[in-house]
Design a protein around this motif. Sequence first.
Motif, PDB file in Angstrom:
ATOM      1  N   VAL A  38      31.188  35.145  47.029  1.00  0.00           N
ATOM      2  CA  VAL A  38      32.710  34.674  47.797  1.00  0.00           C
ATOM      3  C   VAL A  38      32.577  35.152  49.035  1.00  0.00           C
ATOM      4  O   VAL A  38      32.237  36.122  49.479  1.00  0.00           O
ATOM      5  N   VAL A  39      33.141  34.158  49.832  1.00  0.00           N
ATOM      6  CA  VAL A  39      33.440  34.392  51.417  1.00  0.00           C
ATOM      7  C   VAL A  39      35.006  34.439  51.682  1.00  0.00           C
ATOM      8  O   VAL A  39      35.410  33.092  51.412  1.00  0.00           O
ATOM      9  N   PRO A  40      35.493  35.417  51.997  1.00  0.00           N
ATOM     10  CA  PRO A  40      37.170  35.403  52.135  1.00  0.00           C
ATOM     11  C   PRO A  40      37.430  34.632  53.470  1.00  0.00           C
ATOM     12  O   PRO A  40      38.480  34.848  54.018  1.00  0.00           O
ATOM     13  N   TYR A  41      36.763  33.579  53.824  1.00  0.00           N
ATOM     14  CA  TYR A  41      37.040  32.922  55.066  1.00  0.00           C
ATOM     15  C   TYR A  41      36.871  31.464  54.683  1.00  0.00           C
ATOM     16  O   TYR A  41      36.164  30.927  53.859  1.00  0.00           O
ATOM     17  N   PRO A  42      37.453  30.634  55.469  1.00  0.00           N
ATOM     18  CA  PRO A  42      37.247  29.118  55.485  1.00  0.00           C
ATOM     19  C   PRO A  42      35.935  28.778  55.754  1.00  0.00           C
ATOM     20  O   PRO A  42      34.950  29.731  56.233  1.00  0.00           O
ATOM     21  N   ASP A  69      31.352  30.539  47.596  1.00  0.00           N
ATOM     22  CA  ASP A  69      32.854  30.162  47.150  1.00  0.00           C
ATOM     23  C   ASP A  69      33.772  30.539  48.508  1.00  0.00           C
ATOM     24  O   ASP A  69      34.107  31.810  48.479  1.00  0.00           O
ATOM     25  N   ASN A  70      34.204  29.852  49.061  1.00  0.00           N
ATOM     26  CA  ASN A  70      35.250  29.928  50.263  1.00  0.00           C
ATOM     27  C   ASN A  70      36.352  30.375  49.578  1.00  0.00           C
ATOM     28  O   ASN A  70      37.100  29.271  48.980  1.00  0.00           O
ATOM     29  N   ARG A  71      37.193  31.413  49.720  1.00  0.00           N
ATOM     30  CA  ARG A  71      38.415  31.791  49.366  1.00  0.00           C
ATOM     31  C   ARG A  71      39.048  32.386  50.649  1.00  0.00           C
ATOM     32  O   ARG A  71      39.627  33.466  50.651  1.00  0.00           O
ATOM     33  N   GLY A  72      39.464  31.553  51.570  1.00  0.00           N
ATOM     34  CA  GLY A  72      40.068  32.046  52.691  1.00  0.00           C
ATOM     35  C   GLY A  72      41.659  32.426  52.527  1.00  0.00           C
ATOM     36  O   GLY A  72      42.045  31.949  51.554  1.00  0.00           O
ATOM     37  N   GLY A  76      41.714  37.613  54.799  1.00  0.00           N
ATOM     38  CA  GLY A  76      40.585  38.012  53.975  1.00  0.00           C
ATOM     39  C   GLY A  76      41.033  38.759  52.350  1.00  0.00           C
ATOM     40  O   GLY A  76      40.083  39.149  51.970  1.00  0.00           O
ATOM     41  N   ILE A  77      42.162  38.921  52.507  1.00  0.00           N
ATOM     42  CA  ILE A  77      42.713  39.597  51.328  1.00  0.00           C
ATOM     43  C   ILE A  77      42.277  39.031  49.957  1.00  0.00           C
ATOM     44  O   ILE A  77      41.997  39.567  48.885  1.00  0.00           O
ATOM     45  N   ILE A  78      42.692  37.473  50.114  1.00  0.00           N
ATOM     46  CA  ILE A  78      42.761  36.864  48.769  1.00  0.00           C
ATOM     47  C   ILE A  78      41.161  36.936  48.388  1.00  0.00           C
ATOM     48  O   ILE A  78      40.965  37.066  46.903  1.00  0.00           O
ATOM     49  N   GLY A  79      40.116  36.582  49.202  1.00  0.00           N
ATOM     50  CA  GLY A  79      38.925  36.442  48.670  1.00  0.00           C
ATOM     51  C   GLY A  79      38.236  37.854  48.286  1.00  0.00           C
ATOM     52  O   GLY A  79      37.389  38.106  47.074  1.00  0.00           O
ATOM     53  N   THR A  80      38.741  38.635  48.745  1.00  0.00           N
ATOM     54  CA  THR A  80      37.998  40.202  48.739  1.00  0.00           C
ATOM     55  C   THR A  80      38.677  40.732  47.203  1.00  0.00           C
ATOM     56  O   THR A  80      37.938  41.321  46.429  1.00  0.00           O
ATOM     57  N   GLU A  81      40.103  40.387  47.143  1.00  0.00           N
ATOM     58  CA  GLU A  81      40.712  40.548  45.653  1.00  0.00           C
ATOM     59  C   GLU A  81      39.901  40.084  44.492  1.00  0.00           C
ATOM     60  O   GLU A  81      39.669  40.563  43.499  1.00  0.00           O
ATOM     61  N   VAL A  82      39.607  38.851  44.620  1.00  0.00           N
ATOM     62  CA  VAL A  82      38.831  37.974  43.568  1.00  0.00           C
ATOM     63  C   VAL A  82      37.715  38.851  43.126  1.00  0.00           C
ATOM     64  O   VAL A  82      37.358  38.987  41.884  1.00  0.00           O
TER      65      VAL A  82
END
Length: 328
Positions: A38-42, A69-72, A76-82
């Motif tokens: 997971v990358v917490p950026y676009p 898997d980009n989760r921007g 950065g909080i969204i992807g990090t929490e994933v």
Amino acid sequence: MKAKVAIAGWLGLLGVGLGMGNAACAAGPYPDKPVRIVVPYPAGGSTDILTRLLAKGLTARWGQSVVVDNRGGASGIIGTEVVARAEPDGYTLLMNGSGPHTVNVSLFEKLPYNPVKDFVPIVRGMTIPLLMVAPANAPYSDVKSFIAWAKANGGTANYCSIGPGSPSHLAGELFKSMAGLPQLTHVPYKGSGPAIVDTIAGTCNVMFDAALSSGPQVKNDKLKLLAIGTEQRDPSWPSTPTVSESGLPGFSAYTWSALFAPAGTPAAIVKKIQQDAVAVLQSATVKAALADQGAQAGGGTSEELAKFVDAEIAKWGKVVKDGHVTVN
């Protein structure tokens, strides 16, 4: 709530999986199915580029697909929490940046994850130097002459950043504090592009910016490079001194990305990922590709990354507090 971190906490997390390691190995060699990073950026940014290079190399080594898997979103909080909530089996990893992993804990009152308790550090992925740049026609050419000029022009002297709470902003606050320039005014912009334009025009007296965006302007003589923010000189700018060796010993400010796993991931799996990731990162192909992005390939052990992250959290926490930094 501000996090208090300790190296012992990291090392304890690394040891959580010791009892699970044999069980994991008994189930079959890791990995035996696709791995997600997971990358917490676009997509398209430097951390995304790094992760895709690493994924390609690991796919070749493991014979299993490693997907990005980009989760921007939300700093950065969204992807990090994933990843903090993912199963700790080595099949969901996080390529995080310095902001979400070591700065957000001081910028935000509440986070849905704890950067120490919820993750196991694996390996540093890359470092991107911050360049201290000024207008090409500025009446100063190095750190010492800028400090002297700023003190003489305290009513108007400023530094620009790419946005509140950004590495660019925090680097400026650290410089301001260490240089004894309480009168140096912060001027935030919405992104690197407009900040660079105004620095070239002379509206901004100085700024710290990633080498990827400001480096080309230095090479085109539109910006003047005063110093490098990393601890050591950058191979791309070997004749340019660091801020630390220019009169502010101990100064360091740069962006970085590193690979993490959810807490509880078996130690044997963490070790394998770390060893194979280092092999990919230190390959000539990846090092050259990162150099094109103004970055330096990473490496090192999980324990080294744990110590580094602890130090970064403490350092930037103090900068945020002392500089009254907010994201508003």
